[in-house]
Design a protein around this motif. Structure first.
Motif, PDB file in Angstrom:
ATOM      1  N   VAL A   4       5.908   0.531  10.437  1.00  0.00           N
ATOM      2  CA  VAL A   4       5.007  -0.406   9.564  1.00  0.00           C
ATOM      3  C   VAL A   4       3.641   0.273   9.705  1.00  0.00           C
ATOM      4  CG1 VAL A   4       3.911  -2.651   9.688  1.00  0.00           C
ATOM      5  CG2 VAL A   4       6.120  -2.263   9.606  1.00  0.00           C
ATOM      6  N   LEU A   5       3.042   0.895  10.677  1.00  0.00           N
ATOM      7  CA  LEU A   5       1.989   1.388  10.908  1.00  0.00           C
ATOM      8  C   LEU A   5       1.641   2.575  10.229  1.00  0.00           C
ATOM      9  CD1 LEU A   5      -0.766   1.244  12.546  1.00  0.00           C
ATOM     10  CD2 LEU A   5       0.287   2.876  14.308  1.00  0.00           C
ATOM     11  N   VAL A   6       2.830   3.712  10.326  1.00  0.00           N
ATOM     12  CA  VAL A   6       2.793   4.688   9.184  1.00  0.00           C
ATOM     13  C   VAL A   6       2.992   4.352   7.802  1.00  0.00           C
ATOM     14  CG1 VAL A   6       3.718   6.788   8.594  1.00  0.00           C
ATOM     15  CG2 VAL A   6       3.994   6.195  11.093  1.00  0.00           C
ATOM     16  N   CYS A   7       3.451   3.304   7.660  1.00  0.00           N
ATOM     17  CA  CYS A   7       3.432   2.783   6.170  1.00  0.00           C
ATOM     18  C   CYS A   7       2.330   2.254   5.748  1.00  0.00           C
ATOM     19  CB  CYS A   7       4.545   1.842   6.018  1.00  0.00           C
ATOM     20  SG  CYS A   7       5.528   1.550   4.443  1.00  0.00           S
ATOM     21  N   PHE A   8       1.729   1.496   6.588  1.00  0.00           N
ATOM     22  CA  PHE A   8       0.314   0.901   6.185  1.00  0.00           C
ATOM     23  C   PHE A   8      -0.856   1.701   5.874  1.00  0.00           C
ATOM     24  CE2 PHE A   8      -3.534  -1.328   7.407  1.00  0.00           C
ATOM     25  CZ  PHE A   8      -3.744  -2.342   6.500  1.00  0.00           C
ATOM     26  N   VAL A   9      -0.732   2.866   7.157  1.00  0.00           N
ATOM     27  CA  VAL A   9      -1.921   3.745   7.042  1.00  0.00           C
ATOM     28  C   VAL A   9      -1.880   4.729   5.714  1.00  0.00           C
ATOM     29  CG1 VAL A   9      -2.870   5.749   7.876  1.00  0.00           C
ATOM     30  CG2 VAL A   9      -2.353   3.633   9.280  1.00  0.00           C
ATOM     31  N   THR A  10      -0.599   5.249   5.299  1.00  0.00           N
ATOM     32  CA  THR A  10      -0.384   5.975   4.172  1.00  0.00           C
ATOM     33  C   THR A  10      -0.440   5.244   2.687  1.00  0.00           C
ATOM     34  OG1 THR A  10       1.956   5.564   4.560  1.00  0.00           O
ATOM     35  CG2 THR A  10       0.975   7.479   5.354  1.00  0.00           C
ATOM     36  N   GLY A  11      -0.030   3.807   2.963  1.00  0.00           N
ATOM     37  CA  GLY A  11      -0.422   2.953   1.534  1.00  0.00           C
ATOM     38  C   GLY A  11      -1.972   2.579   1.571  1.00  0.00           C
ATOM     39  N   THR A  68       1.749  12.276   2.377  1.00  0.00           N
ATOM     40  CA  THR A  68       1.372  10.916   3.005  1.00  0.00           C
ATOM     41  C   THR A  68       2.105   9.933   1.969  1.00  0.00           C
ATOM     42  OG1 THR A  68      -0.418  10.371   1.359  1.00  0.00           O
ATOM     43  CG2 THR A  68      -1.230  11.457   3.683  1.00  0.00           C
ATOM     44  N   GLN A  69       2.398  10.089   0.886  1.00  0.00           N
ATOM     45  CA  GLN A  69       3.430   9.437  -0.132  1.00  0.00           C
ATOM     46  C   GLN A  69       4.784   9.435   0.558  1.00  0.00           C
ATOM     47  OE1 GLN A  69       2.044   7.094  -1.395  1.00  0.00           O
ATOM     48  NE2 GLN A  69       3.260   5.886  -2.558  1.00  0.00           N
ATOM     49  N   GLY A  70       5.194  10.794   0.562  1.00  0.00           N
ATOM     50  CA  GLY A  70       6.316  11.030   1.116  1.00  0.00           C
ATOM     51  C   GLY A  70       6.871  10.098   2.438  1.00  0.00           C
ATOM     52  N   LEU A  71       6.054  10.075   3.499  1.00  0.00           N
ATOM     53  CA  LEU A  71       5.930   9.408   4.366  1.00  0.00           C
ATOM     54  C   LEU A  71       5.968   7.851   4.502  1.00  0.00           C
ATOM     55  CD1 LEU A  71       3.589  11.158   7.277  1.00  0.00           C
ATOM     56  CD2 LEU A  71       6.129  10.769   7.397  1.00  0.00           C
ATOM     57  N   HIS A  72       5.081   7.405   3.233  1.00  0.00           N
ATOM     58  CA  HIS A  72       5.012   6.054   2.925  1.00  0.00           C
ATOM     59  C   HIS A  72       6.358   5.429   2.460  1.00  0.00           C
ATOM     60  CE1 HIS A  72       2.820   2.511   1.796  1.00  0.00           C
ATOM     61  NE2 HIS A  72       3.560   2.404   0.696  1.00  0.00           N
ATOM     62  N   VAL A  73       7.038   6.005   1.546  1.00  0.00           N
ATOM     63  CA  VAL A  73       8.081   5.693   1.045  1.00  0.00           C
ATOM     64  C   VAL A  73       9.301   5.994   2.254  1.00  0.00           C
ATOM     65  CG1 VAL A  73      10.184   6.242  -0.691  1.00  0.00           C
ATOM     66  CG2 VAL A  73       7.538   6.054  -1.384  1.00  0.00           C
ATOM     67  N   THR A 111       8.989   5.861   5.372  1.00  0.00           N
ATOM     68  CA  THR A 111       9.202   4.741   6.573  1.00  0.00           C
ATOM     69  C   THR A 111       9.123   3.233   5.951  1.00  0.00           C
ATOM     70  OG1 THR A 111       6.628   4.646   6.167  1.00  0.00           O
ATOM     71  CG2 THR A 111       7.553   6.136   8.255  1.00  0.00           C
ATOM     72  N   GLY A 112       8.977   3.027   4.805  1.00  0.00           N
ATOM     73  CA  GLY A 112       9.153   1.887   3.985  1.00  0.00           C
ATOM     74  C   GLY A 112      10.803   1.464   3.912  1.00  0.00           C
ATOM     75  N   ILE A 113      11.379   2.541   3.617  1.00  0.00           N
ATOM     76  CA  ILE A 113      12.844   2.684   3.714  1.00  0.00           C
ATOM     77  C   ILE A 113      13.480   2.158   4.769  1.00  0.00           C
ATOM     78  CG2 ILE A 113      15.109   3.970   2.876  1.00  0.00           C
ATOM     79  CD1 ILE A 113      13.617   4.778   0.495  1.00  0.00           C
ATOM     80  N   ALA A 114      13.039   2.993   5.932  1.00  0.00           N
ATOM     81  CA  ALA A 114      13.607   3.074   7.215  1.00  0.00           C
ATOM     82  C   ALA A 114      13.193   1.551   7.914  1.00  0.00           C
ATOM     83  CB  ALA A 114      12.869   4.061   8.167  1.00  0.00           C
ATOM     84  N   ALA A 115      11.954   0.965   7.257  1.00  0.00           N
ATOM     85  CA  ALA A 115      11.682  -0.325   7.909  1.00  0.00           C
ATOM     86  C   ALA A 115      12.532  -1.360   7.460  1.00  0.00           C
ATOM     87  CB  ALA A 115      10.323  -0.610   7.205  1.00  0.00           C
ATOM     88  N   LEU A 149       0.647  -9.358   5.667  1.00  0.00           N
ATOM     89  CA  LEU A 149       1.557  -8.782   6.584  1.00  0.00           C
ATOM     90  C   LEU A 149       0.775  -8.082   7.927  1.00  0.00           C
ATOM     91  CD1 LEU A 149       4.450  -7.837   7.276  1.00  0.00           C
ATOM     92  CD2 LEU A 149       4.271  -5.662   6.031  1.00  0.00           C
ATOM     93  N   ALA A 150      -0.193  -7.215   7.724  1.00  0.00           N
ATOM     94  CA  ALA A 150      -0.895  -6.779   8.650  1.00  0.00           C
ATOM     95  C   ALA A 150      -1.301  -7.635   9.945  1.00  0.00           C
ATOM     96  CB  ALA A 150      -1.985  -5.795   8.347  1.00  0.00           C
ATOM     97  N   GLY A 151      -2.233  -8.787   9.172  1.00  0.00           N
ATOM     98  CA  GLY A 151      -2.856  -9.918   9.721  1.00  0.00           C
ATOM     99  C   GLY A 151      -1.968 -10.613  10.310  1.00  0.00           C
ATOM    100  N   SER A 152      -0.856 -11.202   9.940  1.00  0.00           N
ATOM    101  CA  SER A 152       0.067 -11.952  10.535  1.00  0.00           C
ATOM    102  C   SER A 152       1.049 -11.133  11.741  1.00  0.00           C
ATOM    103  CB  SER A 152       1.265 -12.568   9.547  1.00  0.00           C
ATOM    104  OG  SER A 152       1.918 -11.657   8.718  1.00  0.00           O
ATOM    105  N   LEU A 153       1.066  -9.943  11.506  1.00  0.00           N
ATOM    106  CA  LEU A 153       1.773  -8.977  12.553  1.00  0.00           C
ATOM    107  C   LEU A 153       0.841  -8.751  13.761  1.00  0.00           C
ATOM    108  CD1 LEU A 153       4.073  -7.125  13.268  1.00  0.00           C
ATOM    109  CD2 LEU A 153       2.924  -5.401  12.038  1.00  0.00           C
ATOM    110  N   LEU A 154      -0.335  -8.660  13.610  1.00  0.00           N
ATOM    111  CA  LEU A 154      -1.214  -8.601  14.611  1.00  0.00           C
ATOM    112  C   LEU A 154      -1.160  -9.978  15.650  1.00  0.00           C
ATOM    113  CD1 LEU A 154      -4.356  -6.719  13.278  1.00  0.00           C
ATOM    114  CD2 LEU A 154      -2.505  -5.893  15.007  1.00  0.00           C
TER     115      LEU A 154
END
Ligand SMILES: Nc1nc2c(c(=O)[nH]1)N[C@H]1C(S)=C(S)[C@@H](COP(=O)(O)O)O[C@H]1N2
Ligand SMILES: [Mo]
Length: 388
Positions: free
Chosen positions: A41-48, A76-81, A83-87, A159-164
């Motif tokens: 989620v962190l990698v996905c969020f930052v790259t997003g 970064t977009q390769g990582l975004h997609v 990590t999103g799929i892995a999530a 998502l970020a707020g409720s996760l924190l």
């Protein structure tokens, strides 16, 4: 044997309470999976965040986003997609681990508890929506009537707020189960250890398999294994996938008949394609990196954008508006900061991989610039003007 803490929800004496005797609904498993999910989620969020800023930069950042390395957005977009799929499997496994808590009895033990449960409900809903929306988008299935990017962006913050908040509330439990416990302090039955290992192995295999069959859309060594991707690196005219064809963008031959490039600045001018071909031509190797996840490097030839700007006496610090022949749609007009406009690698491309650009790739002329999302690499360019 002691009753395992939080292994199953508190059942009290209510007749409606449900007992979950199955293993792995315990906080150690939730912590281990939660950690992996947290990283994704962190990698996905930052790259997003990075992708969003490139596409819609706030004023103070508009001229500061990086044009180097040229493959920065590809990465970064390769990582975004990825990590999103892995999530997705990680999220489903995490939900499975904690789902007995849904049947907690009594459902609410006070105001604090009620608020916590509401925040978890928001977290779960936002997380599920976010990853499935993203997945559908990578598959180019736009089933919703609203703007994908705006909603994906807004949900990311929910998502970020409720996760924190969730991490803060669960901090004591997370830290208690961060490390594997020694047998003396172990509150869980030891026999669940092998089960947990099996679960993690299965989960790891699922994540690995999904990554291997999707990452090849942007990671060349895996290209032969690409199954779960809308575009295949090796399919497409002139050695490059086409995201939107000329027909889909409603570019007609008649629009091209009297095509001239118009450059509007202090000394505006227009040029025919033949005249553009007479200007100094340059060759660059730059990737197209689509927000939907696929990317591919290609060889481009054409006129340096900064040469065209200089000819119109456009100042070096100026940002630009690039307009396409395309009449409708979000990609018909794009803006470009001076860091890209003045970059020696940014071309008004006329050729691709040794051939004249074909209509689907943006004939007669398209933008190709380093480090930018594919959506901003405007095809069928009609006009370039100073912004402001
Ligand atoms: N005018 C215009 N330019 C466009 C688009 C478009 O739909 N219209 N699609 C963009 C997108 S989303 C991508 S990924 C790239 C793809 O370029 P290609 O089709 O040449 O590979 O072009 C970009 N340029
Ligand atoms: Mo794209």
């Amino acid at each position: 044997m002691r009753k395992p803490a939080l292994r199953a929800p508190r059942t009290r004496s209510s007749p409606r309470a449900v007992r979950f005797r199955g293993g792995l609904h315990d906080p150690r498993t939730a912590t281990v999976i939660g950690r992996l999910l947290g990283v994704a989620v962190l990698v996905c969020f930052v790259t997003g965040l990075f992708s969003h800023v490139l596409q819609e930069p706030p004023g103070w950042l508009a001229t500061r986003t990086p044009a180097r390395p040229v493959w920065v957005f590809r990465l970064t977009q390769g990582l975004h997609v990825a990590t999103g799929i892995a999530a997705i499997p990680l999220l489903l496994a995490k939900l499975w681990t904690v789902y007995p808590r849904l049947f907690e009895w009594p459902p609410v033990r006070g105001v604090r508890h009620a608020l916590e449960r509401i925040s978890v409900a928001v977290l779960v809903a936002a997380a599920l929506l976010e990853v499935f929306m993203g997945l559908l988008n990578t598959l180019q299935w736009y089933v919703w009537p609203f703007s994908f990017r705006q909603v994906h962006w807004a949900l990311a913050w929910v998502l970020a707020g409720s996760l924190l908040l969730h991490i803060a509330v669960k901090a004591p439990l997370i830290s208690a189960h961060w490390r594997r416990r020694s047998p003396q302090t172990l509150q869980l039955p030891q026999e669940s250890d092998p089960d947990r290992r099996s679960l993690l192995l299965g989960l790891g295999s699922a994540v690995g398999a999904l990554t291997v069959v999707s990452a090849g859309q942007s990671f060349p060594p895996l290209r032969q294994l690409t199954l779960l991707a809308p575009r295949h690196m090796d399919h497409g005219s002139q050695g490059l996938p086409v995201n939107r064809t000329a027909a889909a963008a409603r570019i007609s031959r008649s629009q091209l008949r009297d095509w001239r490039l118009s450059v509007r600045g202090p000394r505006p001018y227009t040029l025919s394609l033949a005249e553009l071909r007479e200007l100094p031509q340059h060759r660059v190797e730059l990737p197209i990196a689509c927000v939907e996840g696929w990317s591919k490097s290609a060889r481009w030839t054409g006129v340096r954008l900064r040469d065209l700007l200089e000819r119109a006496e456009i100042p070096q610090g100026a940002s630009l508006r690039v307009e396409s022949l395309q009449r409708e749609g979000a990609f018909a007009v794009t803006e470009m900061g001076a860091q890209y406009a003045q970059d020696p690698l940014t071309l008004l491309a006329l050729g691709l991989n040794g051939e004249v650009l074909n209509l689907d790739h943006g004939y007669p002329a398209r933008i190709i610039a380093p480090g930018r999302p594919g959506v901003l690499q405007t095809k069928w360019v009609r006009q370039i003007e100073v912004l402001g």
